[in-house]
Design an enzyme around this catalytic site. Structure first.
Site, PDB file in Angstrom:
ATOM      1  N   LYS A  82      47.260  11.378   9.823  1.00 58.77           N
ATOM      2  CA  LYS A  82      46.573  12.658   9.957  1.00 58.77           C
ATOM      3  C   LYS A  82      45.438  12.536  10.969  1.00 58.77           C
ATOM      4  O   LYS A  82      44.714  11.527  10.980  1.00 58.77           O
ATOM      5  CB  LYS A  82      46.036  13.075   8.585  1.00 58.77           C
ATOM      6  CG  LYS A  82      45.462  14.478   8.507  1.00 58.77           C
ATOM      7  CD  LYS A  82      45.133  14.821   7.062  1.00 58.77           C
ATOM      8  CE  LYS A  82      44.560  16.220   6.934  1.00 58.77           C
ATOM      9  NZ  LYS A  82      44.297  16.576   5.504  1.00 58.77           N
ATOM     10  N   SER A 157      45.464  21.190   4.916  1.00 65.96           N
ATOM     11  CA  SER A 157      45.216  20.764   6.280  1.00 65.96           C
ATOM     12  C   SER A 157      46.154  19.658   6.771  1.00 65.96           C
ATOM     13  O   SER A 157      46.173  19.334   7.946  1.00 65.96           O
ATOM     14  CB  SER A 157      43.767  20.283   6.418  1.00 65.96           C
ATOM     15  OG  SER A 157      43.521  19.160   5.583  1.00 65.96           O
ATOM     16  N   SER A 181      44.900  20.256   0.422  1.00 71.22           N
ATOM     17  CA  SER A 181      45.405  19.919   1.744  1.00 71.22           C
ATOM     18  C   SER A 181      46.613  18.996   1.763  1.00 71.22           C
ATOM     19  O   SER A 181      47.282  18.882   2.789  1.00 71.22           O
ATOM     20  CB  SER A 181      44.285  19.281   2.582  1.00 71.22           C
ATOM     21  OG  SER A 181      43.308  20.237   2.900  1.00 71.22           O
TER      22      SER A 181
END
Length: 470
Positions: A82, A157, A181
């Site tokens: 990420k 996210s 997320s």
């Protein structure tokens, strides 16, 4: 082995193929690089790619196997990180124009552990600015699209990670979760995302080492592959302030759910939920009963959870990004700015009140999960919405007043510090994925994984890949 077959093998299968020399790590890598090259332009999930580094690492994995040495549990597996996680020598933008050229000198602990276990870093996945919100877009890389329907959002996210997994760009990916997320994009993209118990995955380094709302976790297409990652990343490290006791993630996931008492909640304490979600998940009660579970419909009491979470999150943004707000306010997005400014307005009394509310929520959930082993609910209050919308303004006829109000079905669980997983369950009438959220007792991450594995085996929903990946 054809690339199409190779890229949708589970991570466990790929490791076995590589360590038994039925396929090389370089072949596995090239299959995934080819997939990224062909599919990523349509969805924008992978934003930074490091093929030369990956090829070097894959060659090392093959050379090690030739000597009879396995690098670790993740031997040769391609992995995507990420873009919030610092990666040594690889650009880490955090979705912000302020850091669009930042190349860290060291990696976060999770990234190091994945590499030490034999994983091969492919690159970075897209995020909203600083992970703010469950819609993956930013001014550096633009928007990431849902592979099941490129006109709708993939969530966030960890949106880039979820899309990459769904499309076969990597077998595993890391992620993080504060307000959903890991869970929200997993639900929107038909993959698995686990938010572990607080302290289960140590966070180091961290600007707020005692902060308990955010945690790293794991994403994959199957529950077993998430458990495989947890074997690697979920070990204490006393450089981190928060550490949970050691848990055994190597135990078989099959069986063991018959007779389990489960609470089934459709609204997680009275939240508005889109009827399309309710209809899609309605068969879950029957599936659970067929697995031998004792299911009761119960709505937990999350009074005060939303207020507490809102205060604590705003305080985090104030402390973490307050200086950027002073020095470069024009380079911050609307949602990030809104959180910081709410944080700047907080008082000591506000913070004390938030902690009292959080304690009350935790106590009530402790009592609730003493009566039931698991609480099972929707992951999201809405199906994937228009990719050009920053956030849905209405949910089931109820107006939403902020960018994260529609995410409360996840953030309430966050506040209680409980482990929760999103596991694929069904598709709406429009063909959009929907997941089930399995919430367990504090520290019972292995139990959550076993229940998720049972549901996964009963439905087989995870096997439905997006057309864009075919």
């Amino acid at each position: 082995m054809p690339d199409e077959e190779l890229i949708f093998r589970t991570a466990r299968e790929l490791v076995l193929l590589m360590v038994t020399r039925q396929v090389s790590a370089r072949e596995v890598l090239e299959a995934h690089l080819d997939r990224i090259g062909r599919v990523n332009p349509a969805v924008n999930a992978v934003v930074t790619l490091v093929p030369d580094l990956a090829r070097k690492r894959a060659a090392q994995a093959d050379a090690s196997i030739a000597r009879g040495v396995r690098l670790g549990p993740l031997h040769g597996l391609p992995v995507l990180h990420k873009d919030l996680a610092a990666t040594r020598g690889i650009r880490t933008t955090r979705g912000s124009v302020i850091f669009e050229d930042d190349v860290p000198g060291s990696s976060t602990l999770v990234v190091r552990r994945l590499a030490d276990a034999g994983a091969v870093t492919l690159g970075k996945t897209n995020v909203p600015e600083f992970g703010t919100g469950s819609q993956t877009y930013n001014r550096v890389f633009g928007v990431t699209r849902n592979p099941y329907d490129t006109g709708v959002t993939c969530g966030g996210s960890s949106g880039g990670a979820a899309v990459a997994l769904a499309c076969g760009m990597a077998p595993i990916a890391d992620g993080s979760d504060m307000a959903g997320s890991l869970r929200n994009p997993a639900s929107f993209c038909n993959v698995v995302g686990l938010r572990p118990s607080v302290g289960r995955v140590p966070v180091w380094p961290s600007p707020q080492p005692y902060f308990t709302l955010a945690t790293y976790g794991a994403m994959a297409r199957t529950v077993g592959d998430v458990a495989l990652q947890m074997q690697v990343i979920a070990r204490p490290d006393f450089r981190a302030a928060l550490n949970a006791p050691v848990a055994d993630f190597d135990r078989p996931l099959e069986g063991g759910v018959a007779g389990t008492r489960v609470a089934w909640s459709t609204t997680l304490g009275g939240l508005p939920v889109d009827p399309r979600i309710t209809r899609t998940l309605a068969p879950a009660v029957r599936v659970l009963e067929e697995l031998g579970c004792h299911v009761e419909e119960r709505e937990p009491d999350f009074s005060g959870a939303d207020e507490s979470f809102s205060i604590l999150r705003a305080a985090y943004y104030r402390q973490t990004f307050g200086q950027l707000h002073e020095e470069r306010p024009g380079d911050l997005g609307d949602e990030t700015t809104w959180e910081i400014e709410r944080g700047l307005a907080l008082t000591v009394d506000d913070l004390g009140h938030a902690e009292v509310l959080r304690s009350q929520v935790y106590d009530r959930m402790y009592a609730f999960l003493t009566e039931y082993r698991f609480l099972i609910a929707p992951v999201t209050q809405v199906p994937p919405f228009d990719v050009d919308e920053h956030w849905p303004r209405w949910v089931a006829g109820v107006e939403q007043t902020s960018y994260r109000e529609w995410m409360r079905i996840c953030s309430r669980v966050t506040l209680a510090g409980l482990p929760a997983i999103s596991v694929p369950f069904g598709f709406t009438e429009e063909g959009h994925p929907t997941g089930l959220q399995i919430i367990g007792r504090q520290g019972d991450d292995p139990g959550v994984l076993r229940m998720a594995a049972a549901l996964e085996a009963a439905t087989g929903t995870w096997r439905r890949h997006p057309r864009i990946a075919r």
